[in-house]
Design an enzyme around this catalytic site. Structure first.
Site, PDB file in Angstrom:
ATOM      1  N   ARG A  57     -22.083  25.994 -64.240  1.00  0.00           N
ATOM      2  CA  ARG A  57     -20.885  24.884 -63.649  1.00  0.00           C
ATOM      3  C   ARG A  57     -20.664  24.111 -64.648  1.00  0.00           C
ATOM      4  O   ARG A  57     -19.872  23.359 -64.925  1.00  0.00           O
ATOM      5  CB  ARG A  57     -21.346  24.437 -62.363  1.00  0.00           C
ATOM      6  CG  ARG A  57     -19.997  23.694 -61.627  1.00  0.00           C
ATOM      7  CD  ARG A  57     -20.155  23.233 -60.307  1.00  0.00           C
ATOM      8  NE  ARG A  57     -21.324  22.298 -60.033  1.00  0.00           N
ATOM      9  CZ  ARG A  57     -22.602  22.504 -59.452  1.00  0.00           C
ATOM     10  NH1 ARG A  57     -22.390  23.675 -58.673  1.00  0.00           N
ATOM     11  NH2 ARG A  57     -23.193  21.502 -59.387  1.00  0.00           N
ATOM     12  N   TYR A 113       4.779  15.250 -63.715  1.00  0.00           N
ATOM     13  CA  TYR A 113       4.678  16.325 -63.007  1.00  0.00           C
ATOM     14  C   TYR A 113       4.590  16.168 -61.539  1.00  0.00           C
ATOM     15  O   TYR A 113       3.767  15.201 -61.067  1.00  0.00           O
ATOM     16  CB  TYR A 113       3.522  16.992 -63.610  1.00  0.00           C
ATOM     17  CG  TYR A 113       3.282  18.462 -63.230  1.00  0.00           C
ATOM     18  CD1 TYR A 113       4.079  19.368 -63.230  1.00  0.00           C
ATOM     19  CD2 TYR A 113       2.022  18.490 -62.253  1.00  0.00           C
ATOM     20  CE1 TYR A 113       3.611  20.711 -62.798  1.00  0.00           C
ATOM     21  CE2 TYR A 113       1.626  19.965 -62.216  1.00  0.00           C
ATOM     22  CZ  TYR A 113       2.662  20.910 -62.130  1.00  0.00           C
ATOM     23  OH  TYR A 113       2.138  22.002 -61.733  1.00  0.00           O
ATOM     24  N   ASP A 158      -0.364  13.402 -70.401  1.00  0.00           N
ATOM     25  CA  ASP A 158      -0.317  14.687 -70.091  1.00  0.00           C
ATOM     26  C   ASP A 158       0.631  15.123 -71.396  1.00  0.00           C
ATOM     27  O   ASP A 158       1.844  14.960 -71.471  1.00  0.00           O
ATOM     28  CB  ASP A 158       0.458  15.007 -68.826  1.00  0.00           C
ATOM     29  CG  ASP A 158       0.680  16.408 -68.488  1.00  0.00           C
ATOM     30  OD1 ASP A 158       0.735  17.305 -69.266  1.00  0.00           O
ATOM     31  OD2 ASP A 158       0.774  16.757 -67.267  1.00  0.00           O
ATOM     32  N   LYS A 186      -0.436  26.899 -69.767  1.00  0.00           N
ATOM     33  CA  LYS A 186       0.817  26.868 -70.344  1.00  0.00           C
ATOM     34  C   LYS A 186       0.934  27.770 -71.828  1.00  0.00           C
ATOM     35  O   LYS A 186       0.314  28.844 -71.852  1.00  0.00           O
ATOM     36  CB  LYS A 186       1.781  25.563 -70.443  1.00  0.00           C
ATOM     37  CG  LYS A 186       1.415  24.871 -68.884  1.00  0.00           C
ATOM     38  CD  LYS A 186       2.370  25.780 -67.942  1.00  0.00           C
ATOM     39  CE  LYS A 186       2.234  25.250 -66.389  1.00  0.00           C
ATOM     40  NZ  LYS A 186       2.197  23.906 -66.381  1.00  0.00           N
TER      41      LYS A 186
HETATM   42  C1  LIG Z   1       1.837  23.131 -65.160  1.00  0.00           C
HETATM   43  C2  LIG Z   1       1.661  21.804 -65.280  1.00  0.00           C
HETATM   44  C3  LIG Z   1       0.448  20.927 -64.977  1.00  0.00           C
HETATM   45  C4  LIG Z   1      -0.560  21.495 -64.302  1.00  0.00           C
HETATM   46  O1  LIG Z   1      -1.008  22.751 -64.820  1.00  0.00           O
HETATM   47  P1  LIG Z   1      -1.809  23.830 -63.909  1.00  0.00           P
HETATM   48  O2  LIG Z   1      -2.778  24.392 -64.850  1.00  0.00           O
HETATM   49  O3  LIG Z   1      -0.804  24.753 -63.157  1.00  0.00           O
HETATM   50  O4  LIG Z   1      -2.610  23.062 -62.814  1.00  0.00           O
HETATM   51  C5  LIG Z   1       0.458  19.809 -65.471  1.00  0.00           C
HETATM   52  N1  LIG Z   1       1.318  19.209 -66.195  1.00  0.00           N
HETATM   53  C6  LIG Z   1       2.419  19.732 -66.388  1.00  0.00           C
HETATM   54  C7  LIG Z   1       3.395  18.970 -67.390  1.00  0.00           C
HETATM   55  C8  LIG Z   1       2.635  20.922 -66.318  1.00  0.00           C
HETATM   56  O5  LIG Z   1       3.798  21.447 -66.540  1.00  0.00           O
END
Ligand SMILES: *Cc1c(COP(=O)(O)O)cnc(C)c1O
Length: 397
Positions: free
Chosen positions: A62, A115, A186, A211
């Site tokens: 973990r 988001y 972010d 992404k």
């Molecule tokens: C998709 C996304 C997230 C979350 O990511 P996951 O891996 O799907 O939890 C966070 N911030 C932004 C800007 C996103 O587009």
């Protein structure tokens, strides 16, 4: 030999994390999977237990494997951070980072175009005695007026989700650093290739590696990159307490994704520009929201701070068209998928039902928001698909 520090981003991406000599010469770092780690003797086990942040391997699955540690070190190197922490998704990277710095009675400032799941999480923090205030993403240095004695975090996302406001990150960060407020951003849209917020003083950088980093719509992974040891220790402690861990397979894929991310992004960006201009030429479209476009409200800051753009943008379709006709248009698309997520190889086109937030949506004309993830198909084919779908849109009225 050239010193490592002088390499460009593309060379750095190729070189990072490669440790062939330790792995029988194989180019790629292996995928380690596991929970239990065996010690040779009690002394070794005790030594490991005396490391509360579980940084020195081995310990237990973990707390990370050599593969996840290697990805963390690689992304940290590219972002210019001290160290990084993997989590099981982008969202959990966000929630873990926020929870690490707050307690009952604190106040936090969150960009109004974050988001949506970030916003949902923040909204629930009032249950724990935390006051959440959403600020105009275009606030810049006026953030100073919003900072109180109990303000602990300013959370940015630039450009914002769906509405793509580009924040003045250096100005906001400058003020927060003076006032000792932790800054979190972010950075998923820009990726570590096109913007490195730590280099302008941000404390914590988050990526949904789901992404572009993984880049193939085949897994979920989050990562938190920390500016210095103090920030790292704090978040690492909380990540451990919260039980955060990442899939071994996905940290391997993220490490692999770093090798091609720059090349993929170049193509995503070129294709997105072609498509954005096509949308601009259509009478059905009121506005195309994509920072690289000269007309975009965030263009000048984007140009100043970013070295490129990814392939995700929004368009606003005139409110002359009913939901029914827009749905028909979307249903007739053959190459654009209808699905959540982005940053993969395939094109997606989705209606945005709740484009964030207070000012951001209000500042646009009325209409329907569509978000486009431009994939790696031929642009001629993508445009032909859009043309046939848009002709349906016209016919229905
Ligand atoms: C998709 C996304 C997230 C979350 O990511 P996951 O891996 O799907 O939890 C966070 N911030 C932004 C800007 C996103 O587009």
């Amino acid at each position: 030999m050239k010193k490592k520090e002088t390499y460009g981003i593309d060379t750095t991406l190729i070189k990072t994390g490669i440790k062939s000599q330790e792995h029988h010469g194989f180019v790629n770092f292996p995928l380690y999977r596991g929970s239990t780690v065996l010690y040779n003797n009690v002394e070794e086990m005790e030594k490991s237990t005396n490391d509360p942040l579980r940084i020195n391997l081995p310990f237990y699955g973990r707390f990370g494997t050599p593969t996840s540690k290697n990805f963390e070190a690689s992304i940290s190197e590219i972002e210019g951070g001290y160290s990084a922490i993997c989590t099981n998704s982008g969202l959990s990277a966000i929630t873990t980072s926020i929870l690490s710095f707050i307690g009952n009675g604190d106040h936090i400032l969150i960009s109004d175009s974050v988001y949506m799941p970030t916003r949902n999480f923040c909204d629930s923090l009032s249950n724990f005695g935390i006051e959440v205030e959403y600020y105009d993403p275009c606030i810049g240095s006026e953030i100073e007026q919003k900072i109180r004695v109990n303000t602990k975090i300013v959370f940015m996302e630039s450009p914002g989700s769906s509405t793509f406001e580009v924040q003045d990150v250096p100005s906001i960060t400058h003020i927060c650093n003076q006032k000792k407020v932790v800054t979190i951003i972010d950075n998923t849209w820009a990726t570590p290739v096109y913007f490195n917020p730590i280099k302008v003083g941000v404390d914590v950088v988050i990526h949904s590696a789901t992404k572009y980093i993984m880049g193939h719509s085949d897994g979920l992974l989050g990562v938190i990159v920390c500016k210095d040891e103090l920030i790292y220790s704090r978040i690492r402690k909380w990540a451990i307490r919260l039980g955060q861990s990442a899939s071994d397979e996905n940290t391997y894929l993220a490490l692999r994704g770093l090798k091609t991310i720059s090349t993929r992004l170049q193509k995503h960006q070129n294709q997105a520009l072609i498509l954005a201009e096509w949308f601009q030429s259509r009478k059905e479209v009121i506005e195309v929201i994509y920072p690289p476009l000269k007309e975009d409200k965030g263009h000048s800051i984007w140009k100043r701070d970013f070295t490129g753009a990814s392939g995700l943008f929004s368009v606003l379709i005139s409110d002359e068209y009913s939901k029914k006709s827009i749905d028909q248009m979307l249903n007739s698309l053959k190459l654009f998928g209808l699905g959540h997520g982005w940053g993969g190889f395939e094109s997606l086109l989705v209606p945005i039902s709740h484009p964030s937030t207070y000012r951001s949506f209000g500042q646009f004309n009325k209409g329907t928001f569509l978000r486009i993830n431009v994939g790696l198909e031929d642009t001629e084919d993508l445009i032909a698909d859009l043309e046939q779908a848009f002709s349906k849109l016209n016919n229905i009225k």
